[in-house]
Design a protein around this motif. Structure first.
Motif, PDB file in Angstrom:
ATOM      1  N   PHE A 192       0.844  -1.195   0.000  1.00  0.00           N
ATOM      2  CA  PHE A 192       0.000   0.000   0.000  1.00  0.00           C
ATOM      3  C   PHE A 192       0.878   1.243   0.000  1.00  0.00           C
ATOM      4  CE2 PHE A 192      -2.422  -3.396   1.871  1.00  0.00           C
ATOM      5  CZ  PHE A 192      -3.695  -3.229   1.373  1.00  0.00           C
ATOM      6  N   LYS A 193       0.227   2.370  -0.279  1.00  0.00           N
ATOM      7  CA  LYS A 193       0.951   3.644  -0.255  1.00  0.00           C
ATOM      8  C   LYS A 193       1.617   3.849   1.113  1.00  0.00           C
ATOM      9  CE  LYS A 193       0.823   8.252  -1.900  1.00  0.00           C
ATOM     10  NZ  LYS A 193       0.727   8.707  -3.264  1.00  0.00           N
ATOM     11  N   GLU A 194       0.921   3.458   2.162  1.00  0.00           N
ATOM     12  CA  GLU A 194       1.436   3.704   3.511  1.00  0.00           C
ATOM     13  C   GLU A 194       2.539   2.730   3.906  1.00  0.00           C
ATOM     14  OE1 GLU A 194      -1.762   3.170   2.681  1.00  0.00           O
ATOM     15  OE2 GLU A 194      -3.151   4.402   3.839  1.00  0.00           O
ATOM     16  N   GLY A 195       2.702   1.655   3.180  1.00  0.00           N
ATOM     17  CA  GLY A 195       3.703   0.644   3.539  1.00  0.00           C
ATOM     18  C   GLY A 195       3.163  -0.748   3.235  1.00  0.00           C
ATOM     19  N   VAL A 196       3.893  -1.750   3.703  1.00  0.00           N
ATOM     20  CA  VAL A 196       3.448  -3.126   3.500  1.00  0.00           C
ATOM     21  C   VAL A 196       2.635  -3.523   4.731  1.00  0.00           C
ATOM     22  CG1 VAL A 196       4.174  -5.509   3.112  1.00  0.00           C
ATOM     23  CG2 VAL A 196       5.508  -3.632   2.146  1.00  0.00           C
ATOM     24  N   LEU A 197       1.436  -4.017   4.496  1.00  0.00           N
ATOM     25  CA  LEU A 197       0.564  -4.388   5.617  1.00  0.00           C
ATOM     26  C   LEU A 197       0.821  -5.845   6.002  1.00  0.00           C
ATOM     27  CD1 LEU A 197      -1.719  -3.724   7.593  1.00  0.00           C
ATOM     28  CD2 LEU A 197      -3.355  -4.298   5.799  1.00  0.00           C
ATOM     29  N   LEU A 198       1.212  -6.022   7.255  1.00  0.00           N
ATOM     30  CA  LEU A 198       1.421  -7.381   7.768  1.00  0.00           C
ATOM     31  C   LEU A 198       0.312  -7.711   8.740  1.00  0.00           C
ATOM     32  CD1 LEU A 198       5.214  -7.232   8.737  1.00  0.00           C
ATOM     33  CD2 LEU A 198       4.234  -7.906   6.547  1.00  0.00           C
ATOM     34  N   LEU A 199      -0.054  -8.965   8.772  1.00  0.00           N
ATOM     35  CA  LEU A 199      -1.030  -9.417   9.752  1.00  0.00           C
ATOM     36  C   LEU A 199      -0.354 -10.485  10.596  1.00  0.00           C
ATOM     37  CD1 LEU A 199      -3.949  -8.591  10.266  1.00  0.00           C
ATOM     38  CD2 LEU A 199      -4.655 -10.667   9.098  1.00  0.00           C
ATOM     39  N   ASN A 200      -0.075 -10.115  11.848  1.00  0.00           N
ATOM     40  CA  ASN A 200       0.655 -10.997  12.745  1.00  0.00           C
ATOM     41  C   ASN A 200      -0.318 -11.570  13.754  1.00  0.00           C
ATOM     42  OD1 ASN A 200       2.543 -10.538  15.652  1.00  0.00           O
ATOM     43  ND2 ASN A 200       2.995 -12.122  14.166  1.00  0.00           N
ATOM     44  N   LYS A 201      -0.691 -12.842  13.576  1.00  0.00           N
ATOM     45  CA  LYS A 201      -1.688 -13.502  14.441  1.00  0.00           C
ATOM     46  C   LYS A 201      -2.898 -12.604  14.642  1.00  0.00           C
ATOM     47  CE  LYS A 201       2.100 -15.724  16.767  1.00  0.00           C
ATOM     48  NZ  LYS A 201       2.949 -15.685  17.946  1.00  0.00           N
ATOM     49  N   GLY A 202      -3.396 -12.035  13.546  1.00  0.00           N
ATOM     50  CA  GLY A 202      -4.596 -11.214  13.630  1.00  0.00           C
ATOM     51  C   GLY A 202      -4.339  -9.759  13.968  1.00  0.00           C
ATOM     52  N   LYS A 203      -3.099  -9.387  14.214  1.00  0.00           N
ATOM     53  CA  LYS A 203      -2.797  -7.987  14.548  1.00  0.00           C
ATOM     54  C   LYS A 203      -2.093  -7.313  13.383  1.00  0.00           C
ATOM     55  CE  LYS A 203      -0.507  -5.967  18.115  1.00  0.00           C
ATOM     56  NZ  LYS A 203       0.424  -6.075  19.234  1.00  0.00           N
ATOM     57  N   GLY A 204      -2.566  -6.116  13.026  1.00  0.00           N
ATOM     58  CA  GLY A 204      -1.996  -5.424  11.878  1.00  0.00           C
ATOM     59  C   GLY A 204      -0.725  -4.658  12.214  1.00  0.00           C
ATOM     60  N   LEU A 205       0.161  -4.601  11.240  1.00  0.00           N
ATOM     61  CA  LEU A 205       1.427  -3.895  11.410  1.00  0.00           C
ATOM     62  C   LEU A 205       1.780  -3.312  10.040  1.00  0.00           C
ATOM     63  CD1 LEU A 205       3.936  -3.558  13.378  1.00  0.00           C
ATOM     64  CD2 LEU A 205       4.839  -5.612  12.306  1.00  0.00           C
ATOM     65  N   ILE A 206       2.051  -2.001   9.996  1.00  0.00           N
ATOM     66  CA  ILE A 206       2.460  -1.403   8.724  1.00  0.00           C
ATOM     67  C   ILE A 206       3.966  -1.235   8.745  1.00  0.00           C
ATOM     68  CG2 ILE A 206       2.271   0.590   7.204  1.00  0.00           C
ATOM     69  CD1 ILE A 206      -0.473   1.121   8.523  1.00  0.00           C
ATOM     70  N   ILE A 207       4.623  -1.808   7.774  1.00  0.00           N
ATOM     71  CA  ILE A 207       6.077  -1.776   7.776  1.00  0.00           C
ATOM     72  C   ILE A 207       6.568  -0.977   6.569  1.00  0.00           C
ATOM     73  CG2 ILE A 207       6.417  -3.983   6.593  1.00  0.00           C
ATOM     74  CD1 ILE A 207       8.462  -4.420   9.033  1.00  0.00           C
ATOM     75  N   LYS A 208       7.512  -0.085   6.833  1.00  0.00           N
ATOM     76  CA  LYS A 208       8.047   0.764   5.759  1.00  0.00           C
ATOM     77  C   LYS A 208       9.511   0.441   5.571  1.00  0.00           C
ATOM     78  CE  LYS A 208       4.938   4.496   6.881  1.00  0.00           C
ATOM     79  NZ  LYS A 208       4.715   5.895   6.668  1.00  0.00           N
ATOM     80  N   PRO A 209       9.819  -0.446   4.652  1.00  0.00           N
ATOM     81  CA  PRO A 209      11.204  -0.849   4.453  1.00  0.00           C
ATOM     82  C   PRO A 209      11.875  -0.004   3.367  1.00  0.00           C
ATOM     83  CG  PRO A 209       9.729  -2.319   3.258  1.00  0.00           C
ATOM     84  CD  PRO A 209       8.877  -1.226   3.821  1.00  0.00           C
ATOM     85  N   LYS A 210      13.191   0.071   3.473  1.00  0.00           N
ATOM     86  CA  LYS A 210      13.961   0.729   2.423  1.00  0.00           C
ATOM     87  C   LYS A 210      14.201  -0.269   1.271  1.00  0.00           C
ATOM     88  CE  LYS A 210      17.904   3.758   2.567  1.00  0.00           C
ATOM     89  NZ  LYS A 210      19.110   4.125   3.298  1.00  0.00           N
ATOM     90  N   TYR A 211      14.427  -1.523   1.642  1.00  0.00           N
ATOM     91  CA  TYR A 211      14.649  -2.587   0.661  1.00  0.00           C
ATOM     92  C   TYR A 211      13.711  -3.757   0.980  1.00  0.00           C
ATOM     93  CZ  TYR A 211      19.058  -0.101   0.007  1.00  0.00           C
ATOM     94  OH  TYR A 211      20.002   0.859  -0.228  1.00  0.00           O
ATOM     95  N   VAL A 212      13.406  -4.516  -0.053  1.00  0.00           N
ATOM     96  CA  VAL A 212      12.535  -5.678   0.135  1.00  0.00           C
ATOM     97  C   VAL A 212      13.172  -6.883  -0.556  1.00  0.00           C
ATOM     98  CG1 VAL A 212      10.252  -6.645  -0.317  1.00  0.00           C
ATOM     99  CG2 VAL A 212      10.481  -4.213   0.131  1.00  0.00           C
ATOM    100  N   VAL A 213      13.171  -8.010   0.125  1.00  0.00           N
ATOM    101  CA  VAL A 213      13.537  -9.265  -0.536  1.00  0.00           C
ATOM    102  C   VAL A 213      12.298 -10.154  -0.519  1.00  0.00           C
ATOM    103  CG1 VAL A 213      15.018 -11.311  -0.542  1.00  0.00           C
ATOM    104  CG2 VAL A 213      15.931  -9.116   0.248  1.00  0.00           C
ATOM    105  N   LEU A 214      11.828 -10.514  -1.699  1.00  0.00           N
ATOM    106  CA  LEU A 214      10.653 -11.377  -1.785  1.00  0.00           C
ATOM    107  C   LEU A 214      11.125 -12.802  -2.025  1.00  0.00           C
ATOM    108  CD1 LEU A 214       8.518  -8.938  -3.920  1.00  0.00           C
ATOM    109  CD2 LEU A 214       8.371  -9.348  -1.460  1.00  0.00           C
ATOM    110  N   SER A 215      10.844 -13.655  -1.068  1.00  0.00           N
ATOM    111  CA  SER A 215      11.329 -15.038  -1.131  1.00  0.00           C
ATOM    112  C   SER A 215      10.216 -15.961  -0.640  1.00  0.00           C
ATOM    113  CB  SER A 215      12.581 -15.187  -0.268  1.00  0.00           C
ATOM    114  OG  SER A 215      12.371 -14.589   1.004  1.00  0.00           O
ATOM    115  N   ALA A 216       9.021 -15.770  -1.217  1.00  0.00           N
ATOM    116  CA  ALA A 216       7.830 -16.469  -0.730  1.00  0.00           C
ATOM    117  C   ALA A 216       7.679 -17.875  -1.296  1.00  0.00           C
ATOM    118  CB  ALA A 216       6.587 -15.640  -1.026  1.00  0.00           C
ATOM    119  N   GLY A 217       8.671 -18.346  -2.052  1.00  0.00           N
ATOM    120  CA  GLY A 217       8.616 -19.743  -2.471  1.00  0.00           C
ATOM    121  C   GLY A 217       7.596 -20.041  -3.560  1.00  0.00           C
TER     122      GLY A 217
END
Lengths: 481, 379
Positions: A211-236
């Motif tokens: 999203f514009k605001e960052g990457v939305l993570l859902l950690n055991k039902g809890k939301g967390l917006i993370i704003k990284p400088k770099y991203v490594v996508l390794s989702a298999g």
């Protein structure tokens, strides 16, 4: 009658089960162990049918065992969950899901701080790594031990991706874990990662979207917006399905799903098995089933030749498992569980030949028919993808440093093209050093390391077995500055 | 030399519906050109709602016809389904209640049987609702919903059977004018194609197609977010709108729940916003708290195509005798499509629309100073 499917003795694996707990399946107490997934515990107790589908009321049981398919959904204390990625807990009340799940009224996913404008916590970090298999672990280690602040997220209960269910011994060089079994590599690598203080490991965490605001993570039902400088996508990658009559019957399972049950949790997927596909996965799972005490009735392969390595094929043949070339499965029989597989010959156009049908009695059909890269998040980032059958489907275009057309977004491992754990590790290291070079400038120790790994990857791929991968890579690897 | 054809630019619901009615009128040389795939634009991104409860006479007239059309399509086109499940506007202050009493009278006078319902009646219509601050609601029992995917795919199948040519991933690059006619179109990868008629139903992309010919059509793209959950058992039948915030919830017959909210962003700013999720969920979970337990499946942005008077443009382009345009539906193109398609066919075949209401939507109305009025443009 329910039957215990736990493997009590195994020639190479010793299952260290957690504390024993009791859970209740439709009122019946069931023994389970802390640290295992609910699907594994239910399956171990002999339960085949996990849910009934909404439209046709068809029975369904576990298929993928990694949270990708929804076939194993059950109700836990009134909430529908994917049981394969839900850890067991003492006293859980489980019911089969009948039709559509009903939204529960108890609000255990209530958005916190209801009145604030942003109920999610926001975090800035240097690097976000999505997927904690070999590629993600490798990248995390290099980045975090070189001073970068790293978030490593994975939606599974445990770290290690597919490694945690691989029992075969790796070969190659020392640096590439020669002589070790896959699950051991994962354990050792995880221990190394756990000691890095710049590294934040979030398990049972889904990267929902970009999203514009960052990457939305859902950690055991809890939301967390993370704003990284770099991203490594390794989702298999995820397992492919095969089209045949009754292919949704409990007992039809992905080979990877079966490996999770058998090698990670010590639960036998079935007693009499037909394996579809003679690639390395099909051959290895066959051997592992034999080790665990199951009978493999046949390996069925639509192609005119065996797909996997000769050494693996020779091994299963020595055990007397027939490999039926130019054959496919055209139907499964059974009511609540597979009772038989109907196989048939195929012609040059891969069409079943009428009149050649054979019935093989079995309780399990395992599909080892390839993997598809898990590129949802890759595409959400705006990364360009192209369809390359040799690499498993849609794969991201990138340079040899594994950076995509979106600056600072890197890919590594199966998500970039289906290969294997060793290449995933190397790609993780290359991506990590590329990030270090971008962030800190072309310092000689980083450049040297990266060149070494690029060379190592080229060497590893130079064998004839990697010919397909090499030809596939020509379509996705561009430039490289 | 290929035969000149009736070229429909745009494979959204408007273009498909136009092709359907043209085909019913016996036209056999229809081609649809779609730059992406059928339903790629606003059609496939809409919230699937259908209602006649508007506040302008033109809209009400067209939508009453459209609902007749939806019922007919449900019966006649295999795969199209219209569910008359109603719309429910939740009103949470005195001012809204007073205003909606007037709106109800207007609806009723135009033949749309909406009614103002009290809290108890709201609970009967939507038993799973938590009434919270709801004072009353406006209920439209004639409104409903229909899946844009089912409908577009059903029309696609039917049109192919009827001999309509559907060219997907085939962009129309420009239109070539000769005097008072469009003589031909240039099609990417195909070349020049002569046309007898051209129907411009390209939604947001109509503007860039017309600019080279000197037409500045007054539409702007207003991006709207939507999100959808996984399938869950029935929660609520009507589409429910929280009037004050413009947020709404629409559970589809499959069990999936669509959530929408007013969340303004600029025309070319199409990055998805977490802020939208927060707003939509926060507003609608006040009335349906259990949606907090649903898994979000997808989120996307689609355009509302807005005109200065929030009414569509339908009719001949000024100065051209064989070019019909239909766009600018302010988020209502899907629901209006049965009548719009029919009127496009009437314009092409008979030279004029069947309804007076459609005449009022002629593209030249802005220059002629005959703007229309509409007060309710959400849902």
């Amino acid at each position: 009658m329910l039957r215990n499917r736990r493997i009590e003795s195994h020639p190479i694996l010793h299952f260290q089960r957690g504390k024993e707990v009791t859970i209740f399946f439709e009122g019946t107490p069931i023994k389970a162990f802390e640290g295992e997934s609910l699907a594994a515990a239910l399956y171990a107790s002999g339960i085949d049918v996990f849910r009934w589908t909404p439209k046709l009321g068809r029975p369904r049981g576990p298929f993928c065992m990694v949270g990708k398919c929804g076939s194993c959904m059950v109700e836990v204390n009134g909430v529908a969950v994917r049981s394969c990625i839900t850890p067991v807990r003492e006293g859980m009340n489980i019911r089969r899901l009948r039709g559509l799940p009903t939204l529960p009224k108890n609000l255990d996913r209530m958005i916190e701080k209801e009145n604030s404008d942003n109920p999610f916590e926001e975090v800035k970090t240097d690097v976000l790594i999505v997927g904690g298999g070999p590629a993600g672990m490798a990248a995390s280690e290099v980045l975090a031990s070189n001073g970068m602040n790293v978030f490593l997220v994975d939606d599974q209960i445990r770290l290690g991706g597919q490694l945690i269910k691989q029992t075969h011994i790796f070969f190659g060089s020392q640096e590439l874990f020669a002589g070790k079994r896959g699950f051991r590599i994962a354990e050792e690598y995880e221990a190394k990662l756990r000691s890095l203080k710049n590294l934040h490991i979030l398990l049972q965490t889904t990267a929902i979207g970009v999203f514009k605001e960052g990457v939305l993570l859902l950690n055991k039902g809890k939301g967390l917006i993370i704003k990284p400088k770099y991203v490594v996508l390794s989702a298999g990658a995820f397992e492919n399905y095969l089209l045949f009559e009754n292919n949704d019957l409990p007992g039809v399972m992905g080979a990877g799903g079966a490996q999770t049950l058998m090698n990670l949790y010590g639960v036998l997927p079935g007693r009499e098995v037909v394996v579809v596909g003679s690639g390395n996965v099909g051959l290895i799972i066959t051997y592992q089933l034999l080790q665990a005490g199951a009978k493999v009735k046949a390996i069925v392969e639509a192609a005119p030749r065996i797909g996997g390595w000769f050494v693996h094929a020779a091994k299963v043949r020595r055990y007397g498992v027939p490999i039926l070339l130019r054959h496919t499965v055209i139907a499964a029989e059974g009511k609540d569980r597979v009772r038989a597989a109907i196989i048939s010959e195929v012609d040059e156009r891969w069409e079943p030949v009428k009149g050649t049908e054979k019935r093989i009695e079995c309780d399990t059909i395992l599909l080892a028919v390839g993997l598809t890269p898990n590129t949802e998040l890759v595409r959400q980032f705006g990364v360009k993808t192209v369809y390359v059958p040799e690499l498993g489907g849609l794969v991201p275009v990138r340079n040899k440093y594994l950076e995509t057309n979106i600056p600072n977004v890197f890919v590594a491992g199966d998500v970039a093209g289906v290969e294997e754990a060793t290449t995933a590790f190397i790609e993780g290291w290359i991506a990590a050093y590329s990030i270090l070079i971008k962030e800190k400038g072309p310092q000689s120790q980083y450049v040297k390391k990266r060149n070494e790994y690029i060379r190592m990857l080229d060497e590893y791929r130079s064998s004839p077995v990697s010919a397909r991968v090499r030809s596939g890579l020509r379509h996705v690897e561009v430039g490289g500055s | 030399m290929r035969r000149a054809e009736i070229a429909i630019v745009g494979g959204g619901i408007t273009g498909l519906s136009a092709a359907y009615y043209l085909s019913l009128m016996g036209i056999d040389n229809i081609s649809i050109y779609e730059a992406k795939y059928i339903g790629y634009g606003s059609t496939g991104r809409c919230a699937a709602g259908i209602r006649a409860s508007f506040t302008s006479e033109v809209h009400v007239t067209l939508m009453k016809e459209a609902i007749k059309g939806w019922k007919k399509w449900s019966e006649e086109i295999d795969g199209v389904k219209f569910y008359q499940d109603g719309y429910l506007w939740l009103l949470t202050n005195d001012k809204e209640v007073r205003l909606h009493k007037e709106i109800m009278s207007l609806h009723n006078s135009l033949g749309v049987p909406t009614k103002l319902v009290d809290r108890e009646e709201v609970k009967e219509i939507a038993p799973n609702i938590v009434l919270s601050d709801v004072m009353a609601a406006l209920y439209d029992p004639t409104a409903g919903k229909s899946s844009p995917f089912d409908t577009t795919l059903a029309l696609r199948r039917l049109l192919l059977k009827r001999g309509v040519k559907i060219h997907e991933y085939t962009k129309v690059l420009r239109m070539i004018r000769a005097g008072s006619k469009i003589k031909s179109i240039t099609v990417e990868g195909v070349g020049e194609q002569e046309v007898e008629y051209v129907v411009i139903a390209a939604g947001f992309w109509s503007r860039e197609l017309l600019q080279p010919l000197g037409y500045e059509i007054p539409i702007i793209g207003d991006p709207h977010h939507l999100m959808i959950t996984e399938k869950v058992s029935p929660l609520v039948k009507p589409l429910v709108i929280h009037k004050a915030s413009g947020s709404y919830l629409n559970q589809l017959p499959t069990g999936k729940i669509i959530l929408g909210a007013e969340y303004p962003v600029r025309e070319n700013d199409l990055e998805l916003r977490i802020g939208f999720i927060i707003k939509a969920v926060k507003m609608m979970s006040r009335y349906f708290p259990s949606i907090l337990n649903a898994n979000l499946q997808r989120i996307w942005i689609g355009y509302y195509l807005k005109t200065p008077d929030h009414h569509p443009l339908i009719g001949f382009l000024p100065g051209l005798e064989n070019a019909v345009i239909a766009t600018g539906f302010s988020g209502h193109g899907y629901m209006m499509s049965p009548i719009i398609g029919e009127e496009i066919a009437n314009l092409v075949v008979k030279g004029r629309p069947r309804l007076k209401a459609t005449e009022k939507l002629r593209p030249s109305r802005f220059e002629e100073g005959e703007m229309l009025e509409e007060k309710a443009i959400f849902g």
